[in-house]
Design a protein around this motif. Structure first.
Motif, PDB file in Angstrom:
ATOM      1  N   ILE A  77       0.831  -1.210   0.000  1.00  0.00           N
ATOM      2  CA  ILE A  77       0.000   0.000   0.000  1.00  0.00           C
ATOM      3  C   ILE A  77       0.864   1.259   0.000  1.00  0.00           C
ATOM      4  N   ILE A  78       1.913   1.260   0.812  1.00  0.00           N
ATOM      5  CA  ILE A  78       2.794   2.432   0.887  1.00  0.00           C
ATOM      6  C   ILE A  78       3.517   2.637  -0.437  1.00  0.00           C
ATOM      7  N   VAL A  79       3.967   1.541  -1.054  1.00  0.00           N
ATOM      8  CA  VAL A  79       4.645   1.651  -2.358  1.00  0.00           C
ATOM      9  C   VAL A  79       3.699   2.265  -3.386  1.00  0.00           C
ATOM     10  N   ALA A  80       2.440   1.839  -3.370  1.00  0.00           N
ATOM     11  CA  ALA A  80       1.474   2.393  -4.318  1.00  0.00           C
ATOM     12  C   ALA A  80       1.250   3.883  -4.082  1.00  0.00           C
ATOM     13  N   LEU A  81       1.071   4.265  -2.816  1.00  0.00           N
ATOM     14  CA  LEU A  81       0.830   5.678  -2.499  1.00  0.00           C
ATOM     15  C   LEU A  81       2.032   6.544  -2.849  1.00  0.00           C
ATOM     16  N   LEU A  82       3.219   6.056  -2.523  1.00  0.00           N
ATOM     17  CA  LEU A  82       4.425   6.816  -2.848  1.00  0.00           C
ATOM     18  C   LEU A  82       4.608   6.944  -4.352  1.00  0.00           C
ATOM     19  N   SER A  83       4.387   5.858  -5.066  1.00  0.00           N
ATOM     20  CA  SER A  83       4.531   5.897  -6.522  1.00  0.00           C
ATOM     21  C   SER A  83       3.582   6.921  -7.125  1.00  0.00           C
ATOM     22  N   PHE A  84       2.333   6.904  -6.679  1.00  0.00           N
ATOM     23  CA  PHE A  84       1.365   7.870  -7.200  1.00  0.00           C
ATOM     24  C   PHE A  84       1.827   9.296  -6.899  1.00  0.00           C
ATOM     25  N   GLY A  85       2.270   9.531  -5.676  1.00  0.00           N
ATOM     26  CA  GLY A  85       2.694  10.874  -5.291  1.00  0.00           C
ATOM     27  C   GLY A  85       3.877  11.377  -6.096  1.00  0.00           C
ATOM     28  N   PHE A  86       4.884  10.525  -6.275  1.00  0.00           N
ATOM     29  CA  PHE A  86       6.073  10.972  -7.007  1.00  0.00           C
ATOM     30  C   PHE A  86       5.791  11.125  -8.502  1.00  0.00           C
ATOM     31  N   PHE A  87       4.969  10.244  -9.066  1.00  0.00           N
ATOM     32  CA  PHE A  87       4.615  10.404 -10.483  1.00  0.00           C
ATOM     33  C   PHE A  87       3.783  11.669 -10.685  1.00  0.00           C
ATOM     34  N   LEU A 140       3.902  14.427  -8.864  1.00  0.00           N
ATOM     35  CA  LEU A 140       4.817  15.559  -8.752  1.00  0.00           C
ATOM     36  C   LEU A 140       5.670  15.698 -10.005  1.00  0.00           C
ATOM     37  N   GLY A 141       6.059  14.560 -10.597  1.00  0.00           N
ATOM     38  CA  GLY A 141       6.850  14.608 -11.815  1.00  0.00           C
ATOM     39  C   GLY A 141       6.091  15.175 -12.989  1.00  0.00           C
ATOM     40  N   SER A 142       4.770  15.022 -12.984  1.00  0.00           N
ATOM     41  CA  SER A 142       3.955  15.527 -14.085  1.00  0.00           C
ATOM     42  C   SER A 142       3.444  16.937 -13.851  1.00  0.00           C
ATOM     43  N   ALA A 143       3.106  17.256 -12.600  1.00  0.00           N
ATOM     44  CA  ALA A 143       2.382  18.502 -12.309  1.00  0.00           C
ATOM     45  C   ALA A 143       3.212  19.565 -11.624  1.00  0.00           C
ATOM     46  N   LYS A 149       7.796  36.511 -18.926  1.00  0.00           N
ATOM     47  CA  LYS A 149       7.347  36.214 -17.573  1.00  0.00           C
ATOM     48  C   LYS A 149       7.353  34.712 -17.350  1.00  0.00           C
ATOM     49  N   GLY A 150       8.113  34.274 -16.369  1.00  0.00           N
ATOM     50  CA  GLY A 150       8.162  32.856 -16.069  1.00  0.00           C
ATOM     51  C   GLY A 150       7.007  32.451 -15.167  1.00  0.00           C
ATOM     52  N   LYS A 151       6.702  31.168 -15.223  1.00  0.00           N
ATOM     53  CA  LYS A 151       5.635  30.639 -14.382  1.00  0.00           C
ATOM     54  C   LYS A 151       6.121  30.565 -12.940  1.00  0.00           C
ATOM     55  N   SER A 152       5.319  31.107 -12.050  1.00  0.00           N
ATOM     56  CA  SER A 152       5.705  31.097 -10.647  1.00  0.00           C
ATOM     57  C   SER A 152       5.000  29.954  -9.941  1.00  0.00           C
ATOM     58  N   GLY A 153       5.525  29.610  -8.771  1.00  0.00           N
ATOM     59  CA  GLY A 153       4.909  28.563  -7.992  1.00  0.00           C
ATOM     60  C   GLY A 153       5.541  27.210  -8.243  1.00  0.00           C
ATOM     61  N   PHE A 154       5.390  26.338  -7.260  1.00  0.00           N
ATOM     62  CA  PHE A 154       5.966  24.997  -7.352  1.00  0.00           C
ATOM     63  C   PHE A 154       5.182  24.127  -8.323  1.00  0.00           C
ATOM     64  N   PHE A 155       3.841  24.212  -8.277  1.00  0.00           N
ATOM     65  CA  PHE A 155       2.998  23.430  -9.162  1.00  0.00           C
ATOM     66  C   PHE A 155       2.692  24.215 -10.436  1.00  0.00           C
TER      67      PHE A 155
END
Length: 583
Positions: free
Chosen positions: A95-105, A107-110, A313-319
């Protein structure tokens, strides 16, 4: 892309490419040496982190290394909590591997964390799935230690070695400006198709890397503001000069010797690390419009504007702005998680420890559109097979004859240099270099010192190929995203950038807008290449792709012509046509 084109990209002696590759190879070798001394397990991971994150200049490298070491603290806390939570609970780990994978993917996309997000996900998830391989009493200590060393060793090497062997950002900047001047001379002299292709590739790079050099040079607090402003102006002017050279070749204008000599003298000064303060306009025939515009550009080549030049003008913000509204980010994360979990369950069901590399591969090879997946699939497979073949050949023919660590490090350096050479090439082939390094490191870096275990090489190559297959299957079977859907968006961005260039009122502003057009053209051309690689049912027919290709080519010529600024040359009709195609 033809085989001849691929071969030209492989052997292209781009300015600074060899030196950059040597520094990457030296860094990977140093990481392996430190890892051997400290007995770091799975040295392939820190070596791979180094191959991916090593930067060209000393300031960026030091900052990246420092960021890695800061991330260690956060990762240690995360891994400690997760290990305590999931210890002796296999379902909890899943379960943790699934949640972490979703979170990191996600973040990598958005977010702007890409591609670091994938590396962090790889390290954390790998640390969790590897806990079954150590005694229970030592699991937490070892998990923390290994996670620490996986990032601490590359981070320390990036800071210490990078400061010793990497050039300053200002030096890198002046060399890049000189490279564009040299390319301008070559283009005006040779005018053949390969030279024009190299010039177009350099043009499409725009000024992003050079502006990054200016920013990093400012952080050093060594150079004056005036020097940095002059070099910023020179960066934009170098792109404009190369663009005008392309226009001159297209118009068949012959370059006079005085112009070539002036460009050569300027390039020599920039190559020395300085910049020319006073440039005399060389005589150019008035009927050579593109060359006359180039000659007029040279006197102000390093003269910064009196008022602040307009900046994009560059995009501001982390997301990203659409991070929580665009469903594609969630879909990407779901597909990536599905690939990782499929690999994880297959790994556990087969009880085949050697193929854990397929889980690592899933994090590394995920791409957003089907066109990118297909276009890069060949690079992945070819790179993995080449790297694996080199690794197996080394195990058979080299490892048995190594008597000390020196020979082993020489082997690491040579193969890392080859992988780095491909990786530092054009983006169309760089992925293969990464895969070569991935396959070789995972094949030959097992335990401590040279390995002669052929089973490990076989298992890890199988794992890499399985990871490639699983990721490809997931990303092309569920919510397949087409690059073709983004072609119109890229064309509209190009049209907008061209309109801004046309409305420019000063030379400096016109150069800035022209550089923005080149960056937009680069994205548009790459998107069209990906769209052309997709299955027919996901894209338009060949005739419509040809229409898009013609629109991109004309947009590139429009940007060149707008730098002439002496008549419209039917610009209105051409811009209206581009808007129509983009719609």
């Amino acid at each position: 892309m033809t085989l001849d084109r691929v071969w030209r990209l492989v052997r292209d002696p781009a300015p600074g490419r060899l030196a950059y590759s040597i520094r990457i190879a030296a860094a990977c070798t140093t990481v392996v040496l430190v890892g051997e001394i400290w007995q770091v397990p799975d040295l392939a991971v820190p070596a791979l982190v180094t191959l991916i994150l090593w930067q060209q200049d000393r300031v960026t490298n030091a900052l990246a290394g420092a960021a890695l070491n800061i991330l260690i603290v956060l990762l240690l806390a995360l891994v400690y909590g997760l290990v305590r939570l999931t210890l002796d609970h296999p379902m909890g780990i899943a379960i943790i591997v699934a949640l972490l994978s979703f979170g990191f993917f996600f973040l990598g996309s958005a977010s702007k964390l890409k591609p670091v997000s994938y590396m962090l996900g790889l390290i954390v998830v790998y640390g969790l799935i590897a806990i079954d391989q150590v005694p229970v009493g030592e699991v937490i200590t070892r998990a923390l230690l290994y996670t620490d060393l996986f990032l601490a060793v590359p981070g320390a090497v990036m800071i210490v070695l990078g400061l010793l062997i990497c050039p300053s950002p200002k030096t890198l900047l002046t060399r890049r400006i000189a490279a564009r001047l040299r390319m301008t001379i070559d283009l005006l002299h040779y005018r053949d198709q390969p030279t024009r292709e190299r010039a177009a590739d350099m043009l499409r790079a725009g000024v992003k890397s050079m502006l990054s050099n200016v920013k990093m040079a400012g952080l050093e607090k060594v150079w004056s503001r005036h020097d940095l402003a002059a070099l910023t102006q020179a960066a934009y002017a170098s792109v404009g000069t190369l663009s005008l050279a392309e226009a001159a070749v297209r118009r068949q204008e012959a370059a006079p010797d005085d112009l070539i000599a002036t460009l050569s003298d300027m390039a020599a000064i920039f190559e020395s690390g300085d910049y020319p303060a006073h440039i005399t306009r060389p005589p150019v025939p008035a009927d050579s419009a593109a060359l006359a515009a180039m000659a007029s550009l040279l006197p102000g080549f390093t003269t910064p504007p009196e008022t602040a030049a307009p900046q994009e003008k560059g995009k501001s913000g982390f997301f990203f702005p659409d991070a929580f509204t665009n469903p594609d980010h969630v879909r990407f994360a779901v597909k990536g998680t599905a690939a990782v979990m499929t690999a994880y369950f297959l790994f556990k069901i087969l009880d085949w420890q050697g193929i854990h590399t397929m889980i690592i591969t899933c994090f590394i090879v995920a791409l957003p559109t089907m066109g990118e997946m297909i276009a890069k699939l060949t690079l992945r497979i070819v790179g993995a097979l080449i790297g694996g073949a080199i690794g197996i050949a080394a195990i058979i023919g080299v490892m048995p004859h190594l008597n000390d660590i020196t020979g082993f490090l020489v082997l690491i350096f040579v193969v890392s240099l080859f992988a780095a050479w491909i990786k530092t090439g054009d983006a169309r082939i760089s992925y293969a270099g990464f895969q070569i390094g991935l396959a070789f490191f995972l094949t030959d870096l097992k335990g401590y010192g040279p390995t002669t275990d052929m089973a490990t090489a076989r298992d890890r190559i199988v794992g890499i190929l399985l990871g490639n297959f699983l990721t490809y299957a997931m990303f092309t079977s569920f919510w397949p995203a087409s690059a073709y859907d983004h072609v119109g968006e890229k064309l509209r961005a190009i049209a907008k950038a061209l309109a801004a260039q046309r409305e420019s009122t000063t030379v400096q502003e016109r150069l800035i807008r022209a550089a923005s057009v080149q960056a937009a053209l680069s994205e548009g051309e790459r998107t069209l290449e990906y769209a052309a690689a997709e299955p027919v049912h996901m894209r338009a027919d060949a005739q419509q792709l040809a229409t898009f290709r013609a629109a991109l080519d004309d947009a590139a010529r429009l940007s060149d012509d707008l730098l002439l600024a002496h008549d419209d040359m039917d610009i209105d009709r051409r811009m209206i046509r581009l808007d129509h195609v983009a719609a």
